[in-house]
Every structure is written in structure tokens, then in C-alpha cells.
Design a protein around this motif. Structure first.
Motif, PDB file in Angstrom:
ATOM      1  N   ALA A 162     -40.822  29.013   1.938  1.00 15.86           N
ATOM      2  CA  ALA A 162     -40.941  27.856   2.418  1.00 15.86           C
ATOM      3  C   ALA A 162     -40.697  26.674   1.565  1.00 15.86           C
ATOM      4  N   LEU A 163     -41.253  26.946   0.220  1.00 16.56           N
ATOM      5  CA  LEU A 163     -41.034  25.791  -0.912  1.00 16.56           C
ATOM      6  C   LEU A 163     -39.756  25.752  -1.269  1.00 16.56           C
ATOM      7  N   SER A 164     -39.095  26.872  -1.458  1.00 12.11           N
ATOM      8  CA  SER A 164     -37.650  27.130  -1.681  1.00 12.11           C
ATOM      9  C   SER A 164     -36.778  26.606  -0.876  1.00 12.11           C
ATOM     10  N   HIS A 165     -36.887  26.668   0.665  1.00 12.39           N
ATOM     11  CA  HIS A 165     -36.012  25.967   1.569  1.00 12.39           C
ATOM     12  C   HIS A 165     -36.236  24.514   1.615  1.00 12.39           C
ATOM     13  N   TYR A 166     -37.545  23.976   1.303  1.00 10.30           N
ATOM     14  CA  TYR A 166     -37.759  22.628   1.269  1.00 10.30           C
ATOM     15  C   TYR A 166     -36.884  22.047  -0.119  1.00 10.30           C
ATOM     16  N   GLU A 167     -37.000  22.805  -1.113  1.00 11.73           N
ATOM     17  CA  GLU A 167     -36.096  22.110  -2.416  1.00 11.73           C
ATOM     18  C   GLU A 167     -34.837  22.046  -2.108  1.00 11.73           C
ATOM     19  N   THR A 168     -34.443  23.075  -1.344  1.00  7.94           N
ATOM     20  CA  THR A 168     -32.802  23.167  -0.861  1.00  7.94           C
ATOM     21  C   THR A 168     -32.344  21.909  -0.076  1.00  7.94           C
ATOM     22  N   ASP A 169     -33.311  21.541   0.824  1.00  5.41           N
ATOM     23  CA  ASP A 169     -33.172  20.418   1.670  1.00  5.41           C
ATOM     24  C   ASP A 169     -33.404  19.240   0.894  1.00  5.41           C
ATOM     25  N   LEU A 170     -34.175  19.197  -0.031  1.00  6.96           N
ATOM     26  CA  LEU A 170     -34.087  17.937  -0.865  1.00  6.96           C
ATOM     27  C   LEU A 170     -32.856  17.796  -1.764  1.00  6.96           C
ATOM     28  N   GLN A 171     -32.414  18.719  -2.189  1.00  2.00           N
ATOM     29  CA  GLN A 171     -31.218  18.558  -2.951  1.00  2.00           C
ATOM     30  C   GLN A 171     -29.887  18.186  -1.987  1.00  2.00           C
ATOM     31  N   GLU A 172     -29.958  18.732  -0.790  1.00  4.61           N
ATOM     32  CA  GLU A 172     -28.645  18.541  -0.139  1.00  4.61           C
ATOM     33  C   GLU A 172     -29.007  16.981   0.474  1.00  4.61           C
ATOM     34  N   ALA A 173     -30.137  16.681   0.904  1.00  4.60           N
ATOM     35  CA  ALA A 173     -30.148  15.082   1.091  1.00  4.60           C
ATOM     36  C   ALA A 173     -29.918  14.378   0.297  1.00  4.60           C
ATOM     37  N   ARG A 174     -30.263  14.522  -1.197  1.00  7.06           N
ATOM     38  CA  ARG A 174     -30.034  13.746  -2.344  1.00  7.06           C
ATOM     39  C   ARG A 174     -28.535  13.730  -2.518  1.00  7.06           C
ATOM     40  N   ALA A 175     -27.792  14.733  -2.491  1.00  5.06           N
ATOM     41  CA  ALA A 175     -26.403  14.690  -2.752  1.00  5.06           C
ATOM     42  C   ALA A 175     -25.769  13.861  -1.549  1.00  5.06           C
ATOM     43  N   ALA A 176     -26.398  14.009  -0.153  1.00  3.20           N
ATOM     44  CA  ALA A 176     -25.523  13.183   0.912  1.00  3.20           C
ATOM     45  C   ALA A 176     -25.695  11.791   0.676  1.00  3.20           C
ATOM     46  N   CYS A 177     -27.026  11.495   0.192  1.00  4.14           N
ATOM     47  CA  CYS A 177     -27.312   9.985   0.271  1.00  4.14           C
ATOM     48  C   CYS A 177     -26.627   9.510  -1.293  1.00  4.14           C
ATOM     49  N   ASP A 178     -26.249  10.209  -2.100  1.00  5.25           N
ATOM     50  CA  ASP A 178     -25.593   9.790  -3.355  1.00  5.25           C
ATOM     51  C   ASP A 178     -24.074   9.678  -2.816  1.00  5.25           C
ATOM     52  N   ALA A 179     -23.512  10.544  -2.046  1.00  4.90           N
ATOM     53  CA  ALA A 179     -22.274  10.500  -1.660  1.00  4.90           C
ATOM     54  C   ALA A 179     -22.002   9.450  -0.663  1.00  4.90           C
ATOM     55  N   ALA A 180     -22.677   9.047   0.358  1.00  5.10           N
ATOM     56  CA  ALA A 180     -22.545   8.314   1.440  1.00  5.10           C
ATOM     57  C   ALA A 180     -23.314   6.740   1.311  1.00  5.10           C
ATOM     58  N   GLY A 181     -24.270   6.678   0.397  1.00  2.00           N
ATOM     59  CA  GLY A 181     -25.032   5.546   0.255  1.00  2.00           C
ATOM     60  C   GLY A 181     -26.458   5.484   1.122  1.00  2.00           C
ATOM     61  N   PRO A 182     -27.248   4.776   0.428  1.00  2.00           N
ATOM     62  CA  PRO A 182     -28.644   4.972   1.408  1.00  2.00           C
ATOM     63  C   PRO A 182     -28.825   4.319   2.681  1.00  2.00           C
ATOM     64  N   THR A 183     -27.839   3.584   3.066  1.00  2.00           N
ATOM     65  CA  THR A 183     -27.994   3.148   4.321  1.00  2.00           C
ATOM     66  C   THR A 183     -27.121   4.050   5.361  1.00  2.00           C
ATOM     67  N   ASP A 184     -26.506   4.838   4.887  1.00  2.00           N
ATOM     68  CA  ASP A 184     -25.565   5.905   5.738  1.00  2.00           C
ATOM     69  C   ASP A 184     -26.317   6.457   6.911  1.00  2.00           C
ATOM     70  N   PRO A 185     -26.154   6.533   8.228  1.00  2.00           N
ATOM     71  CA  PRO A 185     -27.156   7.337   9.135  1.00  2.00           C
ATOM     72  C   PRO A 185     -27.307   8.766   8.621  1.00  2.00           C
ATOM     73  N   ALA A 186     -26.475   9.251   8.168  1.00  2.00           N
ATOM     74  CA  ALA A 186     -26.617  10.770   7.751  1.00  2.00           C
ATOM     75  C   ALA A 186     -27.545  10.905   6.716  1.00  2.00           C
ATOM     76  N   CYS A 187     -27.405  10.004   5.808  1.00  2.00           N
ATOM     77  CA  CYS A 187     -28.649  10.022   4.830  1.00  2.00           C
ATOM     78  C   CYS A 187     -29.945   9.732   5.148  1.00  2.00           C
ATOM     79  N   GLU A 188     -30.100   8.672   6.130  1.00  2.00           N
ATOM     80  CA  GLU A 188     -31.307   8.450   6.887  1.00  2.00           C
ATOM     81  C   GLU A 188     -31.923   9.367   7.671  1.00  2.00           C
ATOM     82  N   THR A 189     -30.921  10.286   8.316  1.00  2.00           N
ATOM     83  CA  THR A 189     -31.387  11.166   9.242  1.00  2.00           C
ATOM     84  C   THR A 189     -31.947  12.347   8.465  1.00  2.00           C
ATOM     85  N   ARG A 190     -31.402  12.790   7.179  1.00  2.00           N
ATOM     86  CA  ARG A 190     -32.119  13.714   6.416  1.00  2.00           C
ATOM     87  C   ARG A 190     -33.228  13.224   5.651  1.00  2.00           C
TER      88      ARG A 190
END
Length: 291
Positions: A162-190
Motif C-alpha cells: 500500500a505504501l509503494s502504491h501511494y508513492e507511485t501516486d505521489l510521483q505521478e501527481a507531482r509529474a502531472a502538476c509540474d507538466a500542466a501547472g498547479p492550477t490545471d484541473p488534472a493536477c488538482e484532481t490528483r
């Protein structure tokens, strides 16, 4: 009717001269026991040595002398060793180390005036090997399937997944927010999905630790009531007394905006009474890192 509770206190004493030789012929009258400057009555007095299975009455006077204060009964010479395996926080990868260490220990043990038990604390307390004076029986038990099963049923594997899955979600969310910007809806959803995950992981760790401490306290309570010499050996991968530290720490590392004044629950208040209970019952606890 006046009732008085009396607690037995074992005071082991070895008396030697300036050259290190044991003094012989000592009797109870040669000793005084004081607590905070107040003399205590010695109500039991025995002699023994650990390198021979039994001692004749004629030879006792020449042996090192243990003194017992405050007990109305003679001290039993039997020593009980309870090996306690923390199967809640154990990793199956460490099973081989634990089994090998115990195998080496009990291969050296000789049948005598000691008795042994192996207990696993998991989803429920499991007596892997009940009290036995025969070390070979313990060897058979730790080499058997039931002992291996205690590690296979450990909750640590699911927690690590569960912790490993959580870290993967954190990494993907960080990558999405870095690519689209912190105000992007996709970033906010993640991002919105991350704090509930951190809370769930913290709660799971809290429940697991509380479950272990409840069982451990029960075991210590039972052993502390004994009158023989008792030793408890706890084998564990270890656990945090701040169950939310890992999940919240990761969240704040990937997304500093989640850093807050949140107070992470601490569980020292749950474990300190166990230590006091063991100390009151003259029960030594040794801990071994199974990693």
C-alpha cells in the motif's frame, strides 16, 4: 482484617575476595539488604550455581550466594525463557534470519532446569511452542511449517504494498502538476486524492501498532505474575510510535503546500505502562532486530 501485598525481590550476590576468589561459608546472617537506607527483612536465602544441574546440601555453603528480600516463599530455581515474535510488523524476507538465530541458540541449550516457549503476536496471539524443558522440541517447532506461517500471515507485506502504491501516486501527481501547472484541473484532481490516502495509511499503521501493543501488554501481564526467574525476548522488525510520520512526511515532501501544523499521534503513552509493568514484576525484556 489487615491485608498487605508483598512483592518478591531477587537480589543476586556473588562475594569474592580481593583476588577474585569466591568466599565460602557465608550465611543469611552475613548479609543486609537496604532500600533507600531502610533495612529490609530477608525471608528466603538460597545458594546455587549455573554450571552444575544440581547441588547437594553439603556443597551449598561453598557457592556464590543469591539473596531474596521481602518474600514469604523460597525462590524457585527454574528459569523461563519466552521468545516472542512480532508477526504484525515482521517481513517474510527476514524469516530466514530469525529462524537461523533461534536455531543456533537452541542447539547450544542443554535440557536442565530451564523451560522455553515461543509465542507469535499477529492477528491473534499464537502459542507456536508451549512451555517445554526440552530445547530439541523448540528446534523442531522453529523448523516447522507453523512457524513459517506466522511470517506469511504478517500484515507488513500488505502495508508495504500500500505504501509503494501511494508513492507511485505521489510521483505521478507531482509529474502531472509540474507538466500542466498547479492550477490545471488534472493536477488538482490528483492532489485531492492524496491526503485521504495518507490518512488511511496512518490509520492502518496505528491500528496495527495498537493491536500489537495490546497483545504484548497481555503477555507481559501474564509473565509478570510468575515467581520463577523469567526472561522475555522480543524479535521484531520494529515499528514507529508515530504511525502517520511516513505517509504525511512523503505527502509534504512531494507537495510542500500540504505542510501544516497537524499533530501526528504519538503512542508513547501506550508502551510506557508496559515497561513499568515489566519492571514492577522483575521481568527483563530483551529486544532483537529481526532485520
Amino acid at each position: 482484617t489487615i491485608k498487605v501485598n508483598v512483592r518478591q525481590v531477587l537480589v543476586p550476590v556473588v562475594v569474592t575476595d580481593k583476588d577474585g576468589h569466591h568466599l565460602t561459608g557465608l550465611t543469611q546472617a552475613d548479609f543486609k539488604v537496604l532500600e533507600d537506607g531502610v533495612e529490609q527483612k530477608i525471608t528466603a536465602f538460597t545458594s546455587e550455581r549455573s554450571d552444575v544441574p544440581s547441588v547437594s546440601a553439603s556443597a551449598e555453603s561453598s557457592l556464590p550466594v543469591p539473596v531474596v528480600a521481602g518474600s514469604p516463599k523460597p525462590l524457585a530455581k527454574q528459569h523461563t525463557y519466552v521468545i516472542c515474535v512480532d508477526a504484525i510488523h515482521a517481513s517474510f524476507a527476514n524469516f530466514v534470519y530469525v529462524r537461523e538465530a533461534l536455531r543456533k541458540l537452541f542447539q547450544r541449550e542443554q535440557a536442565g532446569d530451564s523451560q522455553y516457549a515461543v509465542i507469535a503476536l499477529g492477528r491473534e496471539m499464537d502459542i507456536v511452542q508451549n512451555l517445554t524443558p526440552d530445547p530439541t522440541k523448540v528446534l523442531e517447532t522453529i523448523g516447522g511449517a507453523n512457524f513459517r506461517k506466522t511470517f506469511l500471515q504478517s500484515q507488513k507485506s500488505s502495508s508495504q504494498f500500500a505504501l509503494s502504491h501511494y508513492e507511485t501516486d505521489l510521483q505521478e501527481a507531482r509529474a502531472a502538476c509540474d507538466a500542466a501547472g498547479p492550477t490545471d484541473p488534472a493536477c488538482e484532481t490528483r492532489k485531492r486524492a492524496l491526503p485521504p490516502q495518507a490518512n488511511a495509511l496512518a490509520e492502518e499503521a496505528r491500528v496495527n501498532t495498537a493491536q500489537f501493543l495490546d497483545q504484548f501488554r497481555s503477555l507481559v501481564e501474564q509473565m509478570a505474575r510468575g515467581t520463577d526467574r523469567r526472561t522475555l525476548v522480543l524479535i521484531s522488525d520494529g515499528f514507529l510510535l508515530t504511525p502517520g510520520q511516513v505517509s504525511y512526511g512523503l505527502l509534504e515532501t512531494y507537495f510542500p503546500e500540504f505542510r501544516s501544523t497537524r499533530t501526528i499521534e504519538r503512542m508513547e503513552d501506550s508502551i510506557e505502562p508496559i515497561y513499568r509493568l515489566a519492571a514492577k514484576g522483575n521481568l527483563p525484556i530483551y529486544t532483537i532486530d529481526s532485520r
